[in-house]
Design an enzyme around this catalytic site. Structure first.
Site, PDB file in Angstrom:
ATOM      1  N   GLY A 147      41.184  23.055  52.592  1.00 59.45           N
ATOM      2  CA  GLY A 147      40.528  22.864  51.295  1.00 59.45           C
ATOM      3  C   GLY A 147      39.361  21.885  51.405  1.00 59.45           C
ATOM      4  CG  HIS A 193      44.439  32.279  61.001  1.00 62.20           C
ATOM      5  ND1 HIS A 193      45.345  31.396  61.536  1.00 62.20           N
ATOM      6  CD2 HIS A 193      43.251  31.972  61.583  1.00 62.20           C
ATOM      7  CE1 HIS A 193      44.729  30.599  62.409  1.00 62.20           C
ATOM      8  NE2 HIS A 193      43.462  30.939  62.462  1.00 62.20           N
ATOM      9  CB  CYS A 213      38.850  31.005  62.450  1.00 64.81           C
ATOM     10  SG  CYS A 213      40.259  29.910  62.708  1.00 64.81           S
TER      11      CYS A 213
HETATM   12  N1  NAI Z   1      40.428  29.747  69.113  1.00 69.13           N
HETATM   13  C1  NAI Z   1      40.266  29.782  67.822  1.00 69.13           C
HETATM   14  O1  NAI Z   1      41.027  30.428  67.141  1.00 69.13           O
HETATM   15  C2  NAI Z   1      39.161  29.070  67.167  1.00 69.13           C
HETATM   16  C3  NAI Z   1      38.624  27.930  67.686  1.00 69.13           C
HETATM   17  N2  NAI Z   1      37.640  27.269  67.016  1.00 69.13           N
HETATM   18  C4  NAI Z   1      37.091  26.034  67.537  1.00 69.13           C
HETATM   19  O2  NAI Z   1      36.249  26.321  68.643  1.00 69.13           O
HETATM   20  C5  NAI Z   1      36.311  25.268  69.584  1.00 69.13           C
HETATM   21  C6  NAI Z   1      36.718  25.846  70.930  1.00 69.13           C
HETATM   22  O3  NAI Z   1      37.994  26.433  70.779  1.00 69.13           O
HETATM   23  P1  NAI Z   1      38.517  27.539  71.814  1.00 69.13           P
HETATM   24  O4  NAI Z   1      37.404  28.404  72.273  1.00 69.13           O
HETATM   25  O5  NAI Z   1      39.683  28.161  71.153  1.00 69.13           O
HETATM   26  O6  NAI Z   1      39.011  26.638  73.003  1.00 69.13           O
HETATM   27  P2  NAI Z   1      39.361  27.102  74.475  1.00 69.13           P
HETATM   28  O7  NAI Z   1      40.302  26.095  75.019  1.00 69.13           O
HETATM   29  O8  NAI Z   1      39.728  28.538  74.528  1.00 69.13           O
HETATM   30  O9  NAI Z   1      37.963  26.963  75.222  1.00 69.13           O
HETATM   31  C7  NAI Z   1      37.354  25.740  75.463  1.00 69.13           C
HETATM   32  C8  NAI Z   1      36.700  25.780  76.833  1.00 69.13           C
HETATM   33  O10 NAI Z   1      35.997  24.562  77.053  1.00 69.13           O
HETATM   34  C9  NAI Z   1      36.315  24.080  78.375  1.00 69.13           C
HETATM   35  N3  NAI Z   1      36.086  22.636  78.432  1.00 69.13           N
HETATM   36  C10 NAI Z   1      36.963  21.619  78.308  1.00 69.13           C
HETATM   37  N4  NAI Z   1      36.344  20.428  78.425  1.00 69.13           N
HETATM   38  C11 NAI Z   1      35.029  20.696  78.646  1.00 69.13           C
HETATM   39  C12 NAI Z   1      33.878  19.903  78.855  1.00 69.13           C
HETATM   40  N5  NAI Z   1      33.930  18.558  78.849  1.00 69.13           N
HETATM   41  N6  NAI Z   1      32.696  20.519  79.052  1.00 69.13           N
HETATM   42  C13 NAI Z   1      32.615  21.870  79.049  1.00 69.13           C
HETATM   43  N7  NAI Z   1      33.670  22.679  78.859  1.00 69.13           N
HETATM   44  C14 NAI Z   1      34.849  22.099  78.653  1.00 69.13           C
HETATM   45  C15 NAI Z   1      37.745  24.531  78.594  1.00 69.13           C
HETATM   46  O11 NAI Z   1      38.065  24.544  79.958  1.00 69.13           O
HETATM   47  C16 NAI Z   1      37.714  25.924  77.979  1.00 69.13           C
HETATM   48  O12 NAI Z   1      37.205  26.877  78.879  1.00 69.13           O
HETATM   49  C17 NAI Z   1      37.264  24.224  68.980  1.00 69.13           C
HETATM   50  O13 NAI Z   1      36.504  23.315  68.234  1.00 69.13           O
HETATM   51  C18 NAI Z   1      38.134  25.068  68.055  1.00 69.13           C
HETATM   52  O14 NAI Z   1      38.694  24.318  67.016  1.00 69.13           O
HETATM   53  C19 NAI Z   1      37.080  27.767  65.868  1.00 69.13           C
HETATM   54  C20 NAI Z   1      37.552  28.924  65.336  1.00 69.13           C
HETATM   55  C21 NAI Z   1      38.676  29.616  65.898  1.00 69.13           C
HETATM   56  O1  X15 Z   2      40.419  26.372  63.214  1.00 73.46           O
HETATM   57  C1  X15 Z   2      41.391  27.043  63.460  1.00 73.46           C
HETATM   58  O2  X15 Z   2      42.539  27.105  62.724  1.00 73.46           O
HETATM   59  P1  X15 Z   2      42.841  26.113  61.526  1.00 73.46           P
HETATM   60  O3  X15 Z   2      41.672  26.241  60.582  1.00 73.46           O
HETATM   61  O4  X15 Z   2      44.096  26.631  60.938  1.00 73.46           O
HETATM   62  O5  X15 Z   2      42.975  24.709  62.078  1.00 73.46           O
HETATM   63  C2  X15 Z   2      41.401  27.806  64.707  1.00 73.46           C
HETATM   64  O6  X15 Z   2      42.154  28.988  64.539  1.00 73.46           O
HETATM   65  C3  X15 Z   2      41.956  26.903  65.738  1.00 73.46           C
HETATM   66  O7  X15 Z   2      43.173  26.497  65.264  1.00 73.46           O
HETATM   67  P2  X15 Z   2      44.063  25.520  66.099  1.00 73.46           P
HETATM   68  O8  X15 Z   2      43.590  24.128  65.771  1.00 73.46           O
HETATM   69  O9  X15 Z   2      45.430  25.807  65.554  1.00 73.46           O
HETATM   70  O10 X15 Z   2      43.842  25.895  67.526  1.00 73.46           O
END
Ligand code: NAI
Ligand code: X15
Length: 342
Positions: A192, A217, A137
């Site tokens: 970065g 953020h 993000c």
């Molecule tokens: N939440 C955020 O602010 C942001 C997250 N990301 C990235 O996106 C990715 C996902 O993050 P979120 O959606 O926040 O996580 P989250 O924890 O909200 O969702 C992940 C989902 O995957 C499921 N899961 C766990 N193990 C699994 C498996 N083996 N197979 C299938 N599903 C499984 C979990 O139960 C959960 O429903 C990460 O790489 C994170 O760094 C990127 C930008 C922003």
């Molecule tokens: O990629 C993110 O933030 P980050 O770039 O500050 O690591 C997402 O907001 C997830 O952050 P987290 O690794 O703190 O869950």
């Protein structure tokens, strides 16, 4: 499209795919039944069991499944992996075994994939790739801003301080609750180097903090440009970008809570704010030095990027067509950008 991992990012990507005129959701894979699985089924998505040994749990909870995650991958032209950081790397062999291209998220390492992706900055690089990482993000927010500035004015150096939300609103196990953390304590923060996966030759320093907030953020930016444009020229260049929203003084948006409220008042799904939220009044130019504040809605800014990455990998459309189609289908292009365009 198949979506493996149906949490914060996965459920938003599924809804965004469903909104596109040229895409359909084959199904979503979940590890266990819960309210998100129930809503997925009610939304019409076929549910697949991400962990075959736990597949029975869905039936016991009254939720029908369409098969296993391997079957979802086989049935999909491309899979969006939105599992937690590091799990995507474990899943990569599943996609390779099925010869199905996969998109990973920002929690995975650049080394895992063929290409790290930001639509505005390097759309064409993802063509025909087997594995693509939609950058995080924060990296997405920085890249969207850097791309037009570089093109219009050249960039000598970027300095960014990232005030990061402690966790997403539903992450009650995250913090800090009452503190301000230098995170990481060392420089640069990972952001970065991550931006340099998109712009390898960019000079950029980033500092990170974490604060007791969940909504968005906030970035405090100083960009040394190669030329010395006046502030109106910079503002015009930014206002031309659909995924940069300039928040005008008349909106009286005081902080991230107002940005989120604004998104909800506009009827955005889940109160999502897909664009970088840039305070128009903060845009300041002194010689070659540009300063501004922008807020990034971490739960949603990568969603349009995932949609464009799908088209980029499948070589379905060119960059401009894909980005415009994504924006229109999401309703992003309808967002009021209060700064009057020239
Ligand atoms: N939440 C955020 O602010 C942001 C997250 N990301 C990235 O996106 C990715 C996902 O993050 P979120 O959606 O926040 O996580 P989250 O924890 O909200 O969702 C992940 C989902 O995957 C499921 N899961 C766990 N193990 C699994 C498996 N083996 N197979 C299938 N599903 C499984 C979990 O139960 C959960 O429903 C990460 O790489 C994170 O760094 C990127 C930008 C922003
Ligand atoms: O990629 C993110 O933030 P980050 O770039 O500050 O690591 C997402 O907001 C997830 O952050 P987290 O690794 O703190 O869950």
């Amino acid at each position: 499209m198949g979506i493996n991992g149906y949490g914060t990012i996965g459920k938003r990507v599924a809804d965004a795919v469903a909104a596109q005129p040229d895409m359909t959701v084959v199904g979503v894979a979940k590890t266990r039944p819960n309210y998100e699985a129930t809503v997925a089924v009610e939304s019409g998505y076929d549910l697949y069991a991400a962990i075959p040994e736990r597949a029975d749990q869905f039936g016991e909870a009254g939720l029908e499944t369409a098969g296993t995650v391997e079957e979802l991958i086989e049935a999909s032209d491309i899979v969006v992996d939105a599992t937690p950081s590091g799990v995507g790397a474990d899943n990569k062999s599943l996609y390779e075994a099925a010869d199905t291209p996969a998109l990973f998220q920002g929690g995975e390492d650049d080394a895992l994939v063929d290409v790290s992706f930001n639509a505005r900055s390097n759309y064409e690089a993802a063509a025909d790739a087997d594995s693509v990482r939609v950058v995080s993000c924060n990296t997405t927010g920085l890249s969207r801003l850097i791309a037009p500035l570089r093109e219009a004015f050249g960039i000598e150096r970027v300095r960014a301080t990232l005030v990061r939300r402690g966790g997403d609103p539903a992450q009650s196990d995250r913090g800090p609750i009452n503190d301000i953390l230098p995170d990481p304590k060392t420089l640069p923060s990972h952001h970065g180097p991550d931006v340099k996966t998109i712009f390898p030759d960019l000079s950029i320093d980033t500092l990170g903090l974490k604060v007791p907030a969940t909504l968005m953020h906030m970035h405090s930016l100083n960009v040394t440009l190669e030329s010395a444009p006046d502030v109106e020229t910079v503002r015009d260049a930014l206002a031309d970008e659909d995924r940069l929203a300039l928040l005008g003084e008349d909106l009286d948006i005081t902080g991230t809570a107002d940005v989120k409220e604004y998104a909800m008042d506009m009827g955005r799904p889940r109160g999502d704010f897909w664009e970088n939220a840039i305070w128009d009044e903060s845009i300041t130019v002194k010689g070659r030095e540009l300063y501004l504040f922008q807020a990034i809605h971490q739960e949603s800014d990568v969603v349009p990027e995932n949609i464009d990455a799908i088209r980029a990998v499948l070589e379905a459309e060119d960059k401009a067509t894909s980005m415009a189609r994504t924006n229109e289908a999401l309703g992003l292009s309808d967002s009021p950008n209060p700064y009057p365009r020239p």
